[in-house]
Design an enzyme around this catalytic site. Structure first.
Site, PDB file in Angstrom:
ATOM      1  N   LYS A 174     -49.492  23.055  38.069  1.00  0.00           N
ATOM      2  CA  LYS A 174     -50.142  24.293  38.486  1.00  0.00           C
ATOM      3  C   LYS A 174     -51.315  24.607  37.551  1.00  0.00           C
ATOM      4  O   LYS A 174     -51.284  24.144  36.414  1.00  0.00           O
ATOM      5  CB  LYS A 174     -49.139  25.441  38.509  1.00  0.00           C
ATOM      6  CG  LYS A 174     -48.767  25.974  37.123  1.00  0.00           C
ATOM      7  CD  LYS A 174     -47.960  27.208  37.227  1.00  0.00           C
ATOM      8  CE  LYS A 174     -47.652  27.788  35.884  1.00  0.00           C
ATOM      9  NZ  LYS A 174     -48.718  28.463  35.173  1.00  0.00           N
ATOM     10  N   LYS A 208     -35.547  25.313  36.243  1.00  0.00           N
ATOM     11  CA  LYS A 208     -34.567  26.018  35.402  1.00  0.00           C
ATOM     12  C   LYS A 208     -33.236  26.116  36.136  1.00  0.00           C
ATOM     13  O   LYS A 208     -33.197  26.385  37.334  1.00  0.00           O
ATOM     14  CB  LYS A 208     -35.080  27.429  35.059  1.00  0.00           C
ATOM     15  CG  LYS A 208     -36.239  27.403  34.082  1.00  0.00           C
ATOM     16  CD  LYS A 208     -36.672  28.811  33.732  1.00  0.00           C
ATOM     17  CE  LYS A 208     -37.884  28.795  32.834  1.00  0.00           C
ATOM     18  NZ  LYS A 208     -37.600  28.303  31.492  1.00  0.00           N
ATOM     19  N   GLU A 242     -43.285  38.795  29.552  1.00  0.00           N
ATOM     20  CA  GLU A 242     -43.463  38.021  28.318  1.00  0.00           C
ATOM     21  C   GLU A 242     -43.846  38.964  27.186  1.00  0.00           C
ATOM     22  O   GLU A 242     -44.576  39.937  27.399  1.00  0.00           O
ATOM     23  CB  GLU A 242     -44.587  37.003  28.495  1.00  0.00           C
ATOM     24  CG  GLU A 242     -44.271  35.904  29.491  1.00  0.00           C
ATOM     25  CD  GLU A 242     -45.411  34.914  29.565  1.00  0.00           C
ATOM     26  OE1 GLU A 242     -45.233  33.793  29.081  1.00  0.00           O
ATOM     27  OE2 GLU A 242     -46.479  35.272  30.089  1.00  0.00           O
ATOM     28  N   ASP A 261     -51.771  32.920  37.147  1.00  0.00           N
ATOM     29  CA  ASP A 261     -50.947  32.219  36.169  1.00  0.00           C
ATOM     30  C   ASP A 261     -49.459  32.362  36.464  1.00  0.00           C
ATOM     31  O   ASP A 261     -48.691  31.416  36.243  1.00  0.00           O
ATOM     32  CB  ASP A 261     -51.256  32.773  34.761  1.00  0.00           C
ATOM     33  CG  ASP A 261     -50.686  31.898  33.664  1.00  0.00           C
ATOM     34  OD1 ASP A 261     -50.805  30.666  33.773  1.00  0.00           O
ATOM     35  OD2 ASP A 261     -50.123  32.445  32.693  1.00  0.00           O
ATOM     36  N   HIS A 266     -44.759  31.135  40.068  1.00  0.00           N
ATOM     37  CA  HIS A 266     -43.378  31.439  39.649  1.00  0.00           C
ATOM     38  C   HIS A 266     -42.765  32.584  40.461  1.00  0.00           C
ATOM     39  O   HIS A 266     -41.685  32.453  41.016  1.00  0.00           O
ATOM     40  CB  HIS A 266     -43.332  31.882  38.172  1.00  0.00           C
ATOM     41  CG  HIS A 266     -43.865  30.877  37.216  1.00  0.00           C
ATOM     42  ND1 HIS A 266     -43.825  29.537  37.453  1.00  0.00           N
ATOM     43  CD2 HIS A 266     -44.427  31.025  35.990  1.00  0.00           C
ATOM     44  CE1 HIS A 266     -44.337  28.901  36.409  1.00  0.00           C
ATOM     45  NE2 HIS A 266     -44.718  29.788  35.518  1.00  0.00           N
ATOM     46  N   LYS A 366     -48.035  40.199  30.361  1.00  0.00           N
ATOM     47  CA  LYS A 366     -48.019  39.733  28.977  1.00  0.00           C
ATOM     48  C   LYS A 366     -47.930  40.945  28.054  1.00  0.00           C
ATOM     49  O   LYS A 366     -48.310  42.045  28.438  1.00  0.00           O
ATOM     50  CB  LYS A 366     -49.294  38.944  28.686  1.00  0.00           C
ATOM     51  CG  LYS A 366     -49.289  37.578  29.378  1.00  0.00           C
ATOM     52  CD  LYS A 366     -50.292  36.647  28.770  1.00  0.00           C
ATOM     53  CE  LYS A 366     -50.075  35.232  29.236  1.00  0.00           C
ATOM     54  NZ  LYS A 366     -48.868  34.609  28.659  1.00  0.00           N
TER      55      LYS A 366
END
Lengths: 516, 384
Positions: A174, A208, A242, A261, A266, A366
């Site tokens: 990605k 995961k 995050e 991103d 995701h 973030k």
């Protein structure tokens, strides 16, 4: 569809011998980069140690950095020692593993370099028995993807060496495009050279264990699926938060932003796994068909009432883990007046029978309060409170929380009578955690995905239609934000849970984000 | 471990008369005191994914098992019930003690605690073991029986317990007479294969898994695969410990596995002096296949994995080997196939200890059909 060991090998029969792929050569473009050293090579080393790689397995690293085979092997041995996430690195296995590494220094913008690559691959076929099986891994910046793919096609490396007997696959990291138009261009370029069944778009998030467990939780338990719908579910929250900032990747982030991103890949992948219908089998085609159906059913964002559905934020300075941290615009390689988003919250609707009127609230950012990825499913309140009006406010709706990281696990909140002479009701939590119930160390996402790729299992990889559908939803929003510049951008203090507008997004619906 | 007074006394394990009511009350007290412990730094969580029954035949073995159990629960949280059956001991009676084992899975996490119940039966009271043990098995979770008494020969008083068992774990490395004891085990596996849903695991078979993987991988590449049907000679060498840890059973299992997978029919056995220096002969499609065994002394008293060399018929012949490396815990594999350069590599081959093997086996509640077929052929092979 997966490969077995390709050849008939009766010694492989039986559940206790794990499936290992057919001998193959893996070519890593961008082999001198961070991804190769931090993730790919350590993952391959552990697969080697666990005897999950076939004998003769070989890696060819390709990049412009002038390395010899020996220098590359040294650098990769250091990388294994430095970036290994697991406890032990033993010298004999490492020495044996790095002997399978080769390096080609060349400019892969030049088609001539691919002839040299072809020669080395043929040499490995005869010397190490890689059987003509090739895995090309594009660990380069996305801008290099089209040229590498085109050149692979031009010299005939994209086609299996011996059709029916050997295979050729390509792994693309990605982001899959920068927007809808570039994604379509990339799909067209890749599609002109490779067939879709040869293409593995990797999103490490899907490797995961807990993300995979989502499907097991939903479809291997009889008690959840009957209530997994609009009749019983009030809303769904997906958070991917995050603590870190851009960590020296300011240049990349200025181009990408949070939506590209994290959300486009995701978060949308997790959303589709939460909302999809049951596939008939756990097969790549069926699972990905169902995921694509969810993506198609997502209602386009209403740009006339954008603030009711979307929040865009950027972190200002603040405190994280007791440390003062700078704001986004003070980071290296970031414009001082940048309007790039580092936070996004969205309210989405899925227009189908299962999910009509059930909002899906997504947020990612973030420099948030803590690193956590979690899916929260809040069920509807009981239709009638039989314990009287005094207890009404004490009765919380049931909540199912699926933690993807850290402390992976699943928790259910329900109400119980507090031991007292009067009717006191309190919410209690029933919790399952992977580490507590199963112990041991799960394989890393890259180990899982690299092995799947060599085995020919595309289930955990993103298909072209899913990529395009995600861009169809998000590209107009990116266009709008580009036009708006800083207008509407909400600033939030580093170490908080994002801008106040994010809380307001739910408060308008008389809801609130669950405390994580 | 920060636990309250009552919890501490319970974890110490005090001998009690064994009745279900008493045991259940003790278990309930155990968790209540843990939950109410004001001094606990970490909240306590009770976890269980299975019931682990352990059968031993003396108190010393029971105490030793308790030490091992504490390592098992960190990987497989469970209720462990250790049955100590001392049929010839007096005074007659059933007693029990309860304890808890706790561990922190990660820094800052909650303590995970599991119950350990020891039930000791002496004299004729062994016949009452099932009455105490069966009600204590955690409902709806799989039941594993770890056989800690050498040869698998369950007495009749264990019949009811076996009926609630999903999987039995034996260790043929502990068999005193590997050949006859494996044959006995094969009969029991056959007996339970029908109506009863009891599966069997052999820790010694599990020790072979990495070696079997490496053997299978030798034939994954095209040039080697065609030689698989032409194997004519197999040499198995292994290191024996000074005491115990017999690998003879392992060598026999590996041979029987190759025979089942490759269609070898047992023909005869040639013994040349020492018991472990002998040859077994098979036939495949009318052609002979020889398996030779050679035991050697272990260096430093540590057992090493089996070394396997396989050769094919014809000229030139192909040869495949899996040889333990000097470096502990690794194996060197080499494939020599006519027309190809030799293919070699070194990989890890850690031989798990007993606890590690039990932990691995507890992850597999299903039957291992390949093992069952192997054991069945092994019984025929030994009669040849």
């Amino acid at each position: 569809m997966t490969d077995t060991a390709v050849l008939t090998n009766p010694l492989r029969e039986g559940m206790r011998i794990r499936k290992t792929p057919a001998p193959c050569a893996m070519v890593i473009f961008g082999a001198s980069g961070d991804l190769t050293a931090r993730k790919l090579i350590p993952a391959l080393y552990y697969l080697h140690c666990e005897r999950l790689l076939p004998p003769g397995f070989s890696v060819i690293g390709c990049a412009k950095t002038p390395y010899s085979n020996e220098k590359f092997r040294e650098a990769m041995a250091d990388a294994v020692k430095k970036f290994s996430e697991k406890a032990t690195v033993d010298e004999p296995s490492l020495t044996s593993f790095i002997q399978s590494l080769y390096y080609l220094t060349d400019d892969f913008g030049d088609v001539k370099a691919y002839t040299q690559l072809d020669e080395l691959l043929n040499k490995l076929d005869s010397e190490r028995g890689t059987n003509g099986n090739r895995l090309f891994y594009l660990a380069t910046p996305p801008s290099s993807f089209p040229v590498i793919v085109s050149h692979l096609g031009a010299v005939g490396l994209a086609q299996p060496k011996e059709p029916g007997k050997s295979w050729t696959r390509v792994v693309i990291e990605k982001p899959f495009g920068h927007d809808l138009e570039s994604a379509r261009e990339l799909t067209a370029t890749v599609g002109s050279v490779f067939k879709e069944e040869q293409v593995y778009r990797i999103d490490h998030y899907l490797g995961k264990e807990t993300v995979q467990n989502l499907l097991v939780f939903r479809f291997a338990n009889g008690i959840f699926e009957p209530i997994w719908n609009r009749r019983y579910i009030d809303h769904v929250e997906i958070t991917v938060a995050e603590e870190l900032g851009v960590e020296g990747r300011g240049r990349y982030y200025e181009e990408a932003g949070l939506l590209r991103d994290m959300v486009q890949n995701h978060v949308m992948s997790v959303l589709s796994l939460v909302a999809m219908e049951s596939p008939a089998t756990f097969d790549a085609v069926e699972v990905r068909d169902e995921k694509a159906k969810v993506m198609r059913a997502i209602r386009p964002i209403d740009f006339d009432h954008l603030d009711d559905f979307v929040v865009r934020g950027q972190y200002a300075d603040g405190w994280v883990k007791g440390q003062k941290v700078p704001g986004y615009c003070e980071e290296a390689n970031v414009a001082s007046n940048s309007s790039t988003e580092t936070f996004a919250a969205l309210k989405l609707s899925i227009d189908n029978w299962r999910w009509a009127d059930v909002p899906f609230y997504l947020r990612s950012g973030k420099r948030l309060a803590k690193r956590v990825s979690e899916i929260v499913v809040q069920f509807r309140r009981v239709p009638h409170m039989v314990f009287g009006s005094k207890t009404e406010n004490l009765v919380e709706p049931n909540v199912l929380a699926m933690r993807i990281q850290p402390n992976e696990g699943i928790a259910i909140n329900f109400n119980a009578k507090f031991p007292a002479p009067t009717m006191e009701i309190r919410p209690v939590k029933m919790e399952f955690r992977y580490a507590e119930s199963f112990g041991g160390e799960p394989p890393s996402a890259y180990e899982t995905l690299l092995l799947d790729c060599m085995l020919g299992d595309q289930t955990l990889f993103t298909r072209e239609d899913a990529v395009e559908l995600a861009w169809q939803l998000l590209s107009p929003l990116l266009d709008r934000w580009r036009e708006d510049g800083a207008k509407g951008l909400q600033y939030y203090e580093s170490g908080s849970w994002g801008p106040a507008a994010s809380d307001a997004l739910l408060e308008r619906d008389k809801r609130r984000w669950h405390r994580l | 471990m920060p636990v309250g007074k009552k919890f501490k006394s319970l974890t110490a394990g005090e001998l009690q008369p064994a009745t279900i009511a008493d045991l259940e009350k003790e278990l309930s007290d155990l968790w209540r005191s843990a939950a109410e412990d004001p001094a606990a730094e970490h909240p306590v969580m009770r976890a269980s994914v299975l019931t682990l029954l352990v059968y031993v035949e003396n108190e010393h073995a029971g105490r030793e098992t308790l030490k091992l159990i504490s390592q098992v629960i960190s990987q497989n949280p469970c209720r462990a019930i250790i049955m100590i059956a001392e049929e010839t001991e007096q005074p007659e009676g059933l007693t029990s003690w309860i304890s808890a084992q706790c561990h922190l899975p990660a820094s800052g996490a909650r303590q995970v605690c599991c119950e350990q119940i020891c039930v000791q039966a002496r004299g004729a009271a062994v016949k009452g073991l099932d009455n105490v043990v069966i009600p204590l098995a955690v409902p709806e979770l799989p039941v594993f029986l770890w056989w800690g008494a050498g040869r698998f020969a369950p007495p009749a008083y264990l019949d009811h317990i076996l009926r609630i068992t999903n999987r039995v774990l034996v260790d043929s490395a502990r068999f005193e007479e590997p050949e006859s004891d494996l044959a006995t085990l094969a009969r029991h596996v056959e007996r339970f294969r029908g109506a009863e849903e009891v599966a069997f695991s052999d820790l010694n078979w599990a020790r072979l898994t990495p070696c079997r993987e490496l053997i299978a991988q030798c034939f994954d590449f095209t040039e080697a695969n065609s030689y698989l049907g032409n194997l004519a000679e197999v040499k198995l060498a292994w290191a024996e410990e000074a005491a115990g840890g017999d690998r003879w059973a392992q060598a026999l299992l590996l041979t029987a596995w190759l025979a089942t997978r490759l269609g070898w029919q047992p023909v005869s056995r040639i013994v040349q002096g020492a018991r472990r220096t002998q040859t077994l002969e098979f036939q495949k499609d009318g052609k002979p296949v020889r398996v030779e065994y050679a035991a050697r002394k272990a260096t430093g008293g540590q057992p090493g994995p089996l070394s396997v060399v396989m050769k094919t018929t014809g000229a030139p012949a192909a040869q495949f080997s899996i040889i333990e490396s000097k470096e502990e815990g690794t194996a060197h594999t080499r494939a020599e196939v006519p027309g190809c350069p030799p293919r070699e590599r070194t990989v890890r081959l850690h031989v798990l200890d007993q606890v590690g093997l039990v932990n691995e086996e507890l992850k597999f509640p299903r039957r291992d059909k390949i093992y069952e077929e192997t054991l069945s052929l092994l019984a025929r092979m030994l009669k040849a």
